[in-house]
Write a protein that holds these residues in place. Structure first.
Motif, PDB file in Angstrom:
ATOM      1  N   GLU A   1       4.653 -17.278 -33.540  1.00 34.76           N
ATOM      2  CA  GLU A   1       6.001 -17.243 -32.985  1.00 34.76           C
ATOM      3  C   GLU A   1       6.238 -15.939 -32.230  1.00 34.76           C
ATOM      4  O   GLU A   1       6.745 -15.945 -31.103  1.00 34.76           O
ATOM      5  N   PHE A   2       5.871 -14.826 -32.825  1.00 34.51           N
ATOM      6  CA  PHE A   2       6.034 -13.556 -32.119  1.00 34.51           C
ATOM      7  C   PHE A   2       5.080 -13.449 -30.928  1.00 34.51           C
ATOM      8  O   PHE A   2       5.385 -12.779 -29.944  1.00 34.51           O
ATOM      9  N   GLY A   3       3.944 -14.120 -31.009  1.00 27.85           N
ATOM     10  CA  GLY A   3       3.034 -14.153 -29.874  1.00 27.85           C
ATOM     11  C   GLY A   3       3.668 -14.814 -28.668  1.00 27.85           C
ATOM     12  O   GLY A   3       3.491 -14.364 -27.528  1.00 27.85           O
ATOM     13  N   ARG A   4       4.422 -15.882 -28.912  1.00 26.50           N
ATOM     14  CA  ARG A   4       5.130 -16.554 -27.810  1.00 26.50           C
ATOM     15  C   ARG A   4       6.216 -15.653 -27.219  1.00 26.50           C
ATOM     16  O   ARG A   4       6.393 -15.599 -25.989  1.00 26.50           O
ATOM     17  N   ILE A   5       6.914 -14.957 -28.087  1.00 26.57           N
ATOM     18  CA  ILE A   5       7.974 -14.045 -27.621  1.00 26.57           C
ATOM     19  C   ILE A   5       7.355 -12.909 -26.801  1.00 26.57           C
ATOM     20  O   ILE A   5       7.846 -12.568 -25.712  1.00 26.57           O
ATOM     21  N   GLU A   6       6.276 -12.339 -27.313  1.00 25.27           N
ATOM     22  CA  GLU A   6       5.607 -11.235 -26.633  1.00 25.27           C
ATOM     23  C   GLU A   6       5.058 -11.673 -25.278  1.00 25.27           C
ATOM     24  O   GLU A   6       5.218 -10.965 -24.270  1.00 25.27           O
ATOM     25  N   ALA A   7       4.438 -12.838 -25.235  1.00 28.10           N
ATOM     26  CA  ALA A   7       3.869 -13.338 -23.982  1.00 28.10           C
ATOM     27  C   ALA A   7       4.954 -13.593 -22.943  1.00 28.10           C
ATOM     28  O   ALA A   7       4.753 -13.348 -21.744  1.00 28.10           O
ATOM     29  N   GLU A   8       6.115 -14.067 -23.379  1.00 30.92           N
ATOM     30  CA  GLU A   8       7.229 -14.290 -22.454  1.00 30.92           C
ATOM     31  C   GLU A   8       7.712 -12.974 -21.857  1.00 30.92           C
ATOM     32  O   GLU A   8       7.995 -12.884 -20.655  1.00 30.92           O
ATOM     33  N   LEU A   9       7.790 -11.942 -22.665  1.00 29.75           N
ATOM     34  CA  LEU A   9       8.215 -10.629 -22.175  1.00 29.75           C
ATOM     35  C   LEU A   9       7.208 -10.060 -21.173  1.00 29.75           C
ATOM     36  O   LEU A   9       7.588  -9.400 -20.197  1.00 29.75           O
ATOM     37  N   ILE A  10       5.936 -10.309 -21.393  1.00 34.58           N
ATOM     38  CA  ILE A  10       4.875  -9.776 -20.531  1.00 34.58           C
ATOM     39  C   ILE A  10       4.724 -10.575 -19.237  1.00 34.58           C
ATOM     40  O   ILE A  10       4.418 -10.014 -18.185  1.00 34.58           O
ATOM     41  N   SER A  11       4.949 -11.876 -19.301  1.00 35.28           N
ATOM     42  CA  SER A  11       4.641 -12.738 -18.155  1.00 35.28           C
ATOM     43  C   SER A  11       5.867 -13.158 -17.350  1.00 35.28           C
ATOM     44  O   SER A  11       5.736 -13.908 -16.382  1.00 35.28           O
ATOM     45  N   SER A  12       7.050 -12.692 -17.700  1.00 37.06           N
ATOM     46  CA  SER A  12       8.267 -13.036 -16.948  1.00 37.06           C
ATOM     47  C   SER A  12       8.694 -11.863 -16.072  1.00 37.06           C
ATOM     48  O   SER A  12       8.317 -10.707 -16.321  1.00 37.06           O
ATOM     49  N   PRO A  13       9.482 -12.120 -15.027  1.00 36.65           N
ATOM     50  CA  PRO A  13       9.930 -11.045 -14.124  1.00 36.65           C
ATOM     51  C   PRO A  13      10.708  -9.966 -14.863  1.00 36.65           C
ATOM     52  O   PRO A  13      11.486 -10.251 -15.770  1.00 36.65           O
TER      53      PRO A  13
ATOM     54  N   LYS B   1      12.745  -6.212 -14.006  1.00 34.70           N
ATOM     55  CA  LYS B   1      13.236  -5.270 -12.990  1.00 34.70           C
ATOM     56  C   LYS B   1      12.860  -3.817 -13.306  1.00 34.70           C
ATOM     57  O   LYS B   1      12.938  -2.952 -12.441  1.00 34.70           O
ATOM     58  N   ASP B   2      12.477  -3.548 -14.543  1.00 35.02           N
ATOM     59  CA  ASP B   2      12.226  -2.181 -14.987  1.00 35.02           C
ATOM     60  C   ASP B   2      10.734  -1.973 -15.204  1.00 35.02           C
ATOM     61  O   ASP B   2      10.177  -2.418 -16.209  1.00 35.02           O
ATOM     62  N   PHE B   3      10.051  -1.298 -14.275  1.00 39.07           N
ATOM     63  CA  PHE B   3       8.607  -1.096 -14.402  1.00 39.07           C
ATOM     64  C   PHE B   3       8.311  -0.002 -15.421  1.00 39.07           C
ATOM     65  O   PHE B   3       8.764   1.129 -15.292  1.00 39.07           O
ATOM     66  N   LYS B   4       7.538  -0.382 -16.452  1.00 38.90           N
ATOM     67  CA  LYS B   4       7.127   0.560 -17.491  1.00 38.90           C
ATOM     68  C   LYS B   4       5.732   0.152 -17.987  1.00 38.90           C
ATOM     69  O   LYS B   4       5.169  -0.845 -17.542  1.00 38.90           O
ATOM     70  N   PHE B   5       5.205   0.886 -18.964  1.00 37.73           N
ATOM     71  CA  PHE B   5       3.861   0.604 -19.463  1.00 37.73           C
ATOM     72  C   PHE B   5       3.771  -0.781 -20.100  1.00 37.73           C
ATOM     73  O   PHE B   5       2.744  -1.450 -20.005  1.00 37.73           O
ATOM     74  N   HIS B   6       4.829  -1.239 -20.770  1.00 31.67           N
ATOM     75  CA  HIS B   6       4.817  -2.545 -21.412  1.00 31.67           C
ATOM     76  C   HIS B   6       5.715  -3.557 -20.705  1.00 31.67           C
ATOM     77  O   HIS B   6       6.120  -4.551 -21.321  1.00 31.67           O
ATOM     78  N   SER B   7       6.014  -3.336 -19.457  1.00 36.37           N
ATOM     79  CA  SER B   7       6.930  -4.249 -18.764  1.00 36.37           C
ATOM     80  C   SER B   7       6.246  -5.533 -18.327  1.00 36.37           C
ATOM     81  O   SER B   7       5.023  -5.659 -18.396  1.00 36.37           O
ATOM     82  N   GLY B   8       7.074  -6.495 -17.876  1.00 38.85           N
ATOM     83  CA  GLY B   8       6.560  -7.766 -17.404  1.00 38.85           C
ATOM     84  C   GLY B   8       6.183  -7.718 -15.943  1.00 38.85           C
ATOM     85  O   GLY B   8       5.875  -6.646 -15.401  1.00 38.85           O
ATOM     86  N   ILE B   9       6.211  -8.882 -15.292  1.00 34.67           N
ATOM     87  CA  ILE B   9       5.844  -8.948 -13.879  1.00 34.67           C
ATOM     88  C   ILE B   9       6.907  -8.211 -13.055  1.00 34.67           C
ATOM     89  O   ILE B   9       8.106  -8.507 -13.181  1.00 34.67           O
ATOM     90  N   PRO B  10       6.502  -7.234 -12.248  1.00 28.96           N
ATOM     91  CA  PRO B  10       7.485  -6.464 -11.473  1.00 28.96           C
ATOM     92  C   PRO B  10       8.325  -7.369 -10.579  1.00 28.96           C
ATOM     93  O   PRO B  10       7.789  -8.131  -9.767  1.00 28.96           O
ATOM     94  N   ALA B  11       9.630  -7.305 -10.757  1.00 27.24           N
ATOM     95  CA  ALA B  11      10.550  -8.095  -9.935  1.00 27.24           C
ATOM     96  C   ALA B  11      10.744  -7.392  -8.607  1.00 27.24           C
ATOM     97  O   ALA B  11      10.957  -6.184  -8.548  1.00 27.24           O
ATOM     98  N   GLN B  12      10.652  -8.149  -7.549  1.00 28.14           N
ATOM     99  CA  GLN B  12      10.820  -7.580  -6.210  1.00 28.14           C
ATOM    100  C   GLN B  12      12.289  -7.364  -5.908  1.00 28.14           C
ATOM    101  O   GLN B  12      13.114  -8.180  -6.243  1.00 28.14           O
TER     102      GLN B  12
END
Length: 257
Positions: free
Chosen positions: A232-244, A246-257
Motif C-alpha cells: 500500500e505504501f509502495g503505491r503511495i510512494e510510486a504515485e508521488l514519484i511518477s506524478s507531476p 511543481k517543486d523540484f527536489k531530491f525526492h520530487s516527482g516528474i518536474p511540472a513545466q
C-alpha cells in the motif's frame, strides 16, 4: 568505488521493493548545473531529517525521559546550522557521537531493537550531513535553507493512528525513503562530477542496509504479515514519484513545466 557487480547486487532488492523507477524527466532536470545547489542542499537536509526521524522513534518508543533529552542534545548543533545558520562545517566535524548511557523503557518490548538500529543510523546520517556540506563548500555553494518537498509528508499523511500500527507504518515509510534515496544516488551518479559520483556510490551500501533495517524492525514488531501494508505504501510512494510536481527536489516527482 563499488564495482559494477557490487552495485547491481546492492540495487537488486531496492529495485524489487520500489514500485517504479525514477522518471527520466527527473533525471534530465537533476543533471542541469543550475539545479546542483538544490540537489545538494535538499540532500543535506534529508540526511538531517533521517536522523531526526530515527531520533523521534527512539525518544517515543525506546528510552526514558532523561535519555530522550540527552539524545536531542546530540542533534542540536546540526539543527542550529540547518534552521538558524549557526555554526560551520569545522564545528560540526568536532561534534562527538552520542556516548552517554541510554536507559531503556521497561514497558516497551522492542526498545533495544530500536536503539541498536536507530543510534547507528543517526551516527551515519550525521556523518553524511557533514560530507554533503563539505562537497558544497568545495563547490562554492553557500548553504541556504529550503522548504521540504511533498514526498515524506505525502506518505506520513497515511499513517494509522493506533499502536503498534503507527510505529510499523513509520518504519515502512523509513524503508521507502532510504530505498528511493539509494536508487536515486545510483541513477544520478553517472551524470555528476567525479567527487559527487564517488560520494553517491559510497552511500549505496549504508542506504541499502537502512532500508532492510527498517523493514526487519517493522516485521518484528508486527504480529501479522506486513506485506499488504508495504504494498500500500509502495503505491503511495510510486504515485508521488511518477506524478507531476511543481517543486523540484531530491525526492520530487516528474518536474511540472
Amino acid at each position: 568505488m563499488e564495482s559494477y557487480s557490487a552495485i547491481s547486487s546492492l540495487l537488486q532488492p531496492i529495485e524489487t521493493f520500489l514500485q517504479c523507477d525514477t522518471p527520466e524527466e527527473w533525471l534530465v532536470e537533476a543533471q542541469k548545473p543550475e539545479n546542483l545547489a538544490t540537489i545538494l542542499t535538499d540532500h543535506l537536509l534529508c540526511e538531517l531529517k533521517a536522523g531526526q526521524s530515527a531520533m523521534l522513534l527512539i525518544k517515543k518508543y525506546a528510552v526514558d525521559q532523561n535519555s530522550a533529552v540527552d539524545l536531542h542534545h546530540w542533534l542540536r548543533p546540526y539543527e542550529a546550522f540547518a534552521y538558524k545558520n549557526i555554526g560551520d562545517l569545522k564545528m560540526l566535524k568536532e561534534q562527538n557521537n552520542f556516548s552517554k548511557n541510554i536507559i531503556v523503557k521497561s514497558d516497551s518490548p522492542y526498545s533495544q531493537q530500536l536503539i541498536d538500529k536507530m543510534v547507528l543510523l543517526i551516527k551515519e546520517e550525521l556523518h553524511h550531513f557533514c560530507q554533503v556540506l563539505e562537497i558544497m563548500d568545495k563547490k562554492g555553494i553557500v548553504y541556504q535553507s529550503i522548504p521540504a518537498s511533498r514526498y515524506a509528508k505525502g506518505m506520513f499523511s497515511h499513517v494509522k493512528t493506533y499502536e503498534p500500527d503507527t510505529l510499523i507504518d513509520k518504519l515502512i515509510i523509513g524503508a521507502y525513503i532510504e530505498a528511493r534515496s539509494c536508487e536515486r544516488f545510483a541513477r544520478l551518479a553517472p551524470y555528476m562530477d567525479n567527487d559527487i559520483a564517488g560520494f553517491y556510490f559510497s552511500l549505496l551500501r549504508s542506504e541499502a542496509r537502512h532500508f532492510q533495517d527498517y523493514l526487519n524492525l517493522a516485521q518484528s514488531i508486527s504480529s501479522k504479515d506486513i506485506l499488504p501494508r508495504i504494498q500500500e505504501f509502495g503505491r503511495i510512494e510510486a504515485e508521488l514519484i511518477s506524478s507531476p510536481d511543481k517543486d523540484f527536489k531530491f525526492h520530487s516527482g516528474i518536474p511540472a513545466q
